[in-house]
Design a protein around this motif. Structure first.
Motif, PDB file in Angstrom:
ATOM      1  N   LEU A 188       0.853  -1.358   0.005  1.00 36.43           N
ATOM      2  CA  LEU A 188       0.034  -0.260  -0.012  1.00 36.43           C
ATOM      3  C   LEU A 188       0.869   1.219  -0.180  1.00 36.43           C
ATOM      4  N   GLY A 189       0.805   1.921  -1.171  1.00 35.61           N
ATOM      5  CA  GLY A 189       1.490   3.288  -1.143  1.00 35.61           C
ATOM      6  C   GLY A 189       0.736   4.435  -0.511  1.00 35.61           C
ATOM      7  N   ASP A 190      -0.569   4.104  -0.273  1.00 38.82           N
ATOM      8  CA  ASP A 190      -1.437   5.296   0.377  1.00 38.82           C
ATOM      9  C   ASP A 190      -2.687   4.437   0.891  1.00 38.82           C
ATOM     10  N   PRO A 191      -3.071   4.975   1.964  1.00 37.80           N
ATOM     11  CA  PRO A 191      -4.162   4.242   2.741  1.00 37.80           C
ATOM     12  C   PRO A 191      -5.602   4.551   1.632  1.00 37.80           C
ATOM     13  N   PHE A 192      -6.399   3.516   2.028  1.00 37.98           N
ATOM     14  CA  PHE A 192      -7.890   3.536   1.105  1.00 37.98           C
ATOM     15  C   PHE A 192      -8.914   4.234   1.737  1.00 37.98           C
ATOM     16  N   SER A 193      -9.455   3.494   2.888  1.00 35.78           N
ATOM     17  CA  SER A 193     -10.787   3.839   3.598  1.00 35.78           C
ATOM     18  C   SER A 193     -10.722   5.271   4.315  1.00 35.78           C
ATOM     19  N   PHE A 194      -9.438   5.627   4.990  1.00 36.55           N
ATOM     20  CA  PHE A 194      -9.558   6.802   5.506  1.00 36.55           C
ATOM     21  C   PHE A 194      -8.642   7.748   5.184  1.00 36.55           C
ATOM     22  N   LEU A 195      -8.339   7.881   3.926  1.00 33.19           N
ATOM     23  CA  LEU A 195      -7.351   8.758   3.110  1.00 33.19           C
ATOM     24  C   LEU A 195      -8.490  10.058   2.900  1.00 33.19           C
ATOM     25  N   GLU A 196      -7.553  10.922   3.442  1.00 31.39           N
ATOM     26  CA  GLU A 196      -8.330  12.327   3.351  1.00 31.39           C
ATOM     27  C   GLU A 196      -7.983  13.343   2.428  1.00 31.39           C
ATOM     28  N   GLY A 197      -8.569  14.332   2.211  1.00 34.50           N
ATOM     29  CA  GLY A 197      -8.335  15.410   1.083  1.00 34.50           C
ATOM     30  C   GLY A 197      -8.643  14.994  -0.206  1.00 34.50           C
ATOM     31  N   ALA A 198      -7.840  13.963  -0.794  1.00 31.51           N
ATOM     32  CA  ALA A 198      -8.075  13.423  -1.837  1.00 31.51           C
ATOM     33  C   ALA A 198      -8.461  11.742  -1.973  1.00 31.51           C
ATOM     34  N   PRO A 199      -9.624  11.644  -1.408  1.00 32.94           N
ATOM     35  CA  PRO A 199     -10.415  10.513  -1.250  1.00 32.94           C
ATOM     36  C   PRO A 199     -10.496   9.721  -2.580  1.00 32.94           C
ATOM     37  N   PRO A 200     -10.316   8.154  -2.484  1.00 34.35           N
ATOM     38  CA  PRO A 200     -10.386   7.597  -4.133  1.00 34.35           C
ATOM     39  C   PRO A 200     -11.830   7.553  -4.746  1.00 34.35           C
ATOM     40  N   ASN A 201     -12.935   7.642  -4.023  1.00 38.09           N
ATOM     41  CA  ASN A 201     -14.072   7.737  -4.090  1.00 38.09           C
ATOM     42  C   ASN A 201     -15.009   8.775  -3.387  1.00 38.09           C
ATOM     43  N   ASN A 202     -16.330   8.854  -3.282  1.00 42.35           N
ATOM     44  CA  ASN A 202     -17.214   9.442  -2.850  1.00 42.35           C
ATOM     45  C   ASN A 202     -17.501   8.873  -1.494  1.00 42.35           C
TER      46      ASN A 202
END
Length: 453
Positions: A188-202
């Protein structure tokens, strides 16, 4: 023989890894791979090539890219590029458009072209509001089909899912659950479920679903690798039941060293990397640079941006009107051009993320250049501050989410015109040893073998 790193761990040479351990058969599922121009592509293109050189069989399932062969073989390394070609062509055009943002190289738009752009923008915004788990979701089915067929045809020892995007994790999970239980590793280069600012989805729509699927992936995976301790600590707090599975494998120095001895100070400042709305914006840097220019009557200092800056092009545009030729935007360029730009710089600039648990991968390349670095971060807990606090040729400027103070400007100007002496090559090599190819490849092979067993 093994050599001690700065942190005291053992760094195994390539000879040892091939002699002492059984060759592995590895399936890597990664949307990003060469020739894509992003950190996951750089890291895993280099890693898989090194694994193959060490005698391990490596198959890679990645996204199809226009002009690239669907199947590419180089010794023990085989690359399978899959995807819906119309979608990937559109994605490639978007990448090209972002790479030209602000450079002046984009062609002038006709009224029809402007209308088409507005319509395309509306479609993209709608798509971003509804896609799941991320923008690569349409790659899931062709990647799943190819990965599953390969896994059934070959007895892999390990399957590795490389994220972002998280779609690769879903593909790996599907393969793991339908084959003869190879070990499954998440990188994992970046988190998924708790990524803030530029989340991967809505997140308003999918927040609970994100956490459910990432928790399940952690539970079913045999091991998880992240690039810094802050990310590991956050994951251990969110998924305490998976605490023992998570391991830190640091950023990889995959770019050739760009070390340069001391040279006359010309005032050329260079930023390399992607800008993001909210989590990595250039406003503080641009205001700091503008104020420093007031004391530079000869117009010597100049600031150059290399990378995808499209998310903040409006901010850069406002300052470009004020700064003129002092501010240059070069867009997304290849690795060779990045190396050249870093080599020509007097000072390298890093902007930390608005989160404390993400470490820009380029910080290791900055350090390897031997050039002085100005690191701008919002808090002392920023992972880039921790990284550069041990690097004797960096200036950490902590903004506390404000605008530059007189102290910031004074420190910045003094650092530009009176930078620290360049590090010796031997000192840099020792400091960077944990991030070198032998060390990072050894870390991964140790993780893959342990989890396989």
């Amino acid at each position: 023989m093994a050599t001690p790193s700065q942190s005291g761990k053992q760094i195994w040479t390539s000879t040892q890894m091939t002699v002492q351990e059984k060759r592995l058969s590895i399936l890597v599922i990664s949307f990003s791979y060469r020739p894509l121009n992003n950190p996951r592509s750089f890291r895993w293109s280099h890693l898989t090539e090194q694994f193959a050189k060490l005698g391990h069989r490596v198959d890679v399932v990645t996204s199809w890219v226009p002009s690239m062969d669907e199947i590419e073989q180089d010794g023990l390394l085989t690359i399978y590029r899959v995807g819906w070609k119309k979608i990937e062509r559109l994605r490639a055009r978007q990448r090209d458009s972002r790479s030209q943002a602000g450079t002046g190289t984009a062609s002038a738009k006709s009224p029809f072209g402007a209308l088409r752009g507005m319509l395309l923008g509306a479609v993209i915004r709608t798509w971003r509001a509804i896609h799941w788990p991320d923008a690569a979701c349409l790659w899931y089915f062709p990647a799943r089909t190819k990965a599953l067929s390969l896994a059934k045809a070959h007895q892999y020892d390990v399957v590795v899912s490389v994220a972002p995007p998280f779609t690769a994790v879903l593909v790996g999970r599907y393969v793991r659950n339908r084959c003869e239980a190879p070990a499954w590793i998440l990188d994992l280069g970046d988190p998924f479920s708790f990524l803030e600012g530029a989340p991967p989805n809505n997140r308003a729509l999918y927040g609970r679903l994100n956490e459910t699927y990432e928790r399940a992936a952690f539970r079913e995976a045999d091991g998880v690798s992240v690039t810094n301790p802050q990310t590991m600590e956050r994951y251990e707090a969110v998924f305490p039941e998976s605490k023992g599975k998570i391991r830190v494998i640091p950023p990889l120095l995959s770019m050739p060293p760009i070390y340069a001895s001391a040279a006359p100070v010309r005032g050329r400042l260079v930023y390399v990397g992607t800008l993001y709305r909210h989590i990595r914006e250039p406003t503080f840097l641009l205001e700091l640079f503008t104020r420093a220019c007031r004391d530079d009557q000869d117009g010597k200092i100049e600031l150059h941006f290399f990378g995808d800056v499209s998310a903040c092009i409006d901010i850069l545009g406002r300052y470009q009107e004020r700064l003129g030729k002092r501010l240059s935007i070069h867009g997304l360029v290849g690795r060779e051009k990045v190396a050249e730009a870093m080599g020509e710089a007097d000072i390298l600039i890093n902007i930390g993320n608005d989160t404390t648990y993400q470490l820009p991968s380029k910080v290791v390349e900055y350090a390897a250049s031997g050039k002085p670095v100005v690191n701008i971060a919002k808090t002392e807990q920023d992972s880039s501050v921790r990284f550069f606090s041990n690097f004797p040729y960096a200036l950490n400027l902590v903004t506390h989410d404000g605008m530059p103070s007189d102290s910031h400007v004074s420190q910045f100007s003094d650092f530009i015109w009176h930078p620290p002496e360049r590090a010796s090559r031997s000192l840099l090599d020792a400091w960077l040893a944990p991030y070198g190819t032998d060390s990072v490849v050894g870390d991964y092979l140790d993780l893959l073998r342990r989890r396989r067993g």
